[in-house]
Scaffold this active site. Sequence first.
Site, PDB file in Angstrom:
ATOM      1  CG  ASP A 294      -6.633   5.242  -0.625  1.00  0.00           C
ATOM      2  OD1 ASP A 294      -7.765   5.681  -0.347  1.00  0.00           O
ATOM      3  OD2 ASP A 294      -5.612   5.538   0.017  1.00  0.00           O
TER       4      ASP A 294
ATOM      5  CG  ASP B 175      -6.149  11.418   0.689  1.00  0.00           C
ATOM      6  OD1 ASP B 175      -5.973  12.273  -0.199  1.00  0.00           O
ATOM      7  OD2 ASP B 175      -7.177  11.369   1.390  1.00  0.00           O
TER       8      ASP B 175
END
Length: 175
Positions: free
Chosen positions: A6, A8
């Site tokens: 991922d 963020d």
Amino acid sequence: KAVFLDRDGVINKVFVKKGLPTSPYSLDELEILPGVKESITRLKKLNFICLVVTNQPDVPRGKINKNTVIEMNNFLKKEIELDDIFVCYHDDKDNCNCRKPKPGLLLQAGKKWNVDFKKSFMIGDRWRDIQSGEKAGCKTIYLDYNYRDKKPKNPDFVTDTLLNAVLFIEKLQIN
């Protein structure tokens, strides 16, 4: 084999507001987390393809411009040895196949990079990341930052830094 990451909260710093993470809204706010460059270098030495898979619902919500997201992703690719970045620009109501927790982004990346999901990992800081990894057939690693958000049910490993996640992967590769 690949490590899906991922963006963020895993690659770059998030801003926690009311217990929930929010993405940076400009290149000036984008800050690579400590240990990320070393982590990616270590994964590369283990012959993993490093692929970022990120939901960016703030684009349709009007909080950030798509070109700004592209600019930030290009910066990350330049600064870190990432092989590719895949983005979902939809919100939940769009009911697309690419928005995590659905596995569409991982499947799209897997097809492009010829990934064996059984030998791959998904690393994320939200339940959506872990669920998308499970649905794609990856082992999952949850970075638990104690957000006020639902927790994933059964990640394969839980830790609080990307470097710890990579050390776990290294141990599995040796055994």
